[in-house]
Design a protein around this motif. Structure first.
Motif, PDB file in Angstrom:
ATOM      1  N   SER A  97       0.886  -1.040  -0.043  1.00  0.00           N
ATOM      2  CA  SER A  97      -0.105   0.000  -0.201  1.00  0.00           C
ATOM      3  C   SER A  97       0.892   1.253  -0.060  1.00  0.00           C
ATOM      4  O   SER A  97       0.281   2.439  -0.142  1.00  0.00           O
ATOM      5  N   ASP A 147      -4.627   8.627   1.870  1.00  0.00           N
ATOM      6  CA  ASP A 147      -5.659   7.902   1.082  1.00  0.00           C
ATOM      7  C   ASP A 147      -6.465   8.931   0.210  1.00  0.00           C
ATOM      8  O   ASP A 147      -6.271  10.259   0.653  1.00  0.00           O
ATOM      9  N   GLN A 186      -6.013   0.672  -8.631  1.00  0.00           N
ATOM     10  CA  GLN A 186      -5.159  -0.298  -8.705  1.00  0.00           C
ATOM     11  C   GLN A 186      -5.533  -1.653  -9.085  1.00  0.00           C
ATOM     12  O   GLN A 186      -4.682  -2.520  -9.470  1.00  0.00           O
ATOM     13  N   SER A 222      -7.588   1.088   1.881  1.00  0.00           N
ATOM     14  CA  SER A 222      -6.941   0.434   0.787  1.00  0.00           C
ATOM     15  C   SER A 222      -7.350  -1.007   0.873  1.00  0.00           C
ATOM     16  O   SER A 222      -7.459  -1.672   1.968  1.00  0.00           O
ATOM     17  N   SER A 224      -5.566  -3.507  -0.639  1.00  0.00           N
ATOM     18  CA  SER A 224      -4.390  -4.133  -1.231  1.00  0.00           C
ATOM     19  C   SER A 224      -4.293  -5.669  -0.699  1.00  0.00           C
ATOM     20  O   SER A 224      -3.800  -6.510  -1.416  1.00  0.00           O
TER      21      SER A 224
END
Length: 330
Positions: A97, A147, A186, A222, A224
């Motif tokens: 991240s 973020d 992403q 996130s 991730s």
């Protein structure tokens, strides 16, 4: 003509829907907001939750999911996966991240946080064996917040109402938009995850430690890794068992933690931070007055030992006067 009639009909329906919505609930204009205007209120603001009935309905559905899927999976994960392995999973996910955190630090004009994040990613990706070990903490490089929801807050999108999303859980409108933008960004880097795994991570994100309650809940961020905070989901179950109104508790604690992160961004951003006060112990620079060549020519320094002639003009004596000679004793 048919197109025009359809256009007029559509416009009339939109206006009628808007008027009915206004009649059903009082309309209030949001306060004026300015880009890069810092906000520091002594009194905490009340949490805006205009859609509490809807949020509670979604919250109850999420809790059914937690009890039927999340909590059993979290229990099995904690009992069968050693703590050392869970720590490696957490460090690896955090390292993944870091590029997104770095990008948001740049967008927020937080150079110190961006440099720290870049240093963390470089150290942990190399010496930390691809991020399996967080060696950057030992060098004083702590993980930074960052973020896109926080970025929009720094840019001026300040007030946002509370929102509970299916599976994802507690957040707000601004942060939900930011999470969606980050998730879309992403996709090209292989961050697309099965919805079931992502939802486990999203709900588990809300619990950290059973220490101070203000640190017990996180916010949607996130996506991730789905297993980043799965080991802490049992703490969320413990908090639920000890709470009379779990919805209100999660709303309050989530907002407190998020406000701390947002205020940190305001305090460290070049857009919104106030300049530091002058150091009272600092030495002020000394102003040196230097005469220009023209001034020196006008003043025409002459020898004071000689008598001044009528055309000499102003005579300037440089240096201390010579002491009078003592009389010679006879």
């Amino acid at each position: 003509m048919k197109f025009r009639a359809i256009f007029n009909l559509t416009g009339s329906m939109m206006v009628a829907a808007g008027m009915s919505a206004c009649a059903g609930s009082p309309m209030s204009l949001p306060p004026a907001q300015y880009l890069a205007s810092p906000e520091k209120d002594e009194e905490p603001k009340a949490i805006s939750d205009p859609n509490e009935a809807f949020n509670r309905a979604v919250f109850e559905t999420n809790q059914k999911f937690n009890h039927s899927i999340l909590y059993p999976v979290a229990k099995a994960y904690n009992e069968n996966v050693p703590q050392a392995v869970r720590d490696r999973v957490d460090a690896f996910s955090t390292n993944l991240s870091e590029p997104m955190v770095f990008a948001n630090n740049i967008l927020q004009l937080r150079p110190k946080a961006a440099a720290t994040t870049l240093g963390r990613f470089a150290l942990n990706s190399t010496i930390g064996v691809g991020g399996l070990f967080d060696v950057a903490v030992a060098q004083g490089l702590d993980h930074q917040s960052g973020d896109f929801g926080q970025t929009m807050f720094v840019w001026g999108y300040r007030d946002s109402s509370y929102l509970v999303l299916p599976i994802v859980g507690p957040t707000n409108v601004r942060d939900a938009m930011g999470s969606g933008i980050e998730f879309a960004a992403q996709l090209d880097s292989g961050a697309l995850l099965p919805a079931s795994l992502m939802s486990m991570k999203s709900v588990a994100d809300f619990v950290e430690d059973v220490q101070p309650v203000t640190n017990a809940v996180g916010v949607a961020g996130s996506v991730s890794s789905p297993l980043t905070n799965l080991s802490k989901a049992q703490d969320m179950e413990t908090l639920e068992d000890s709470s009379l109104d779990f919805y209100t508790m999660l709303r309050s604690v989530t907002d407190q933690k998020r406000q701390a992160e947002l205020q940190e961004a305001l305090d460290t951003s070049a857009l919104t931070s106030t300049p530091p006060p002058p150091d009272p112990n600092a030495i002020e620079p000394v102003t040196v007055l230097v005469s220009s060549p023209t001034m020196l020519e006008v003043r025409r320094v002459v020898d004071a030992s000689k008598p001044a002639s009528p055309d000499t003009g102003t005579m300037v004596i440089i240096g201390p006067p010579k002491p009078a000679e003592a009389p010679i004793a006879r």
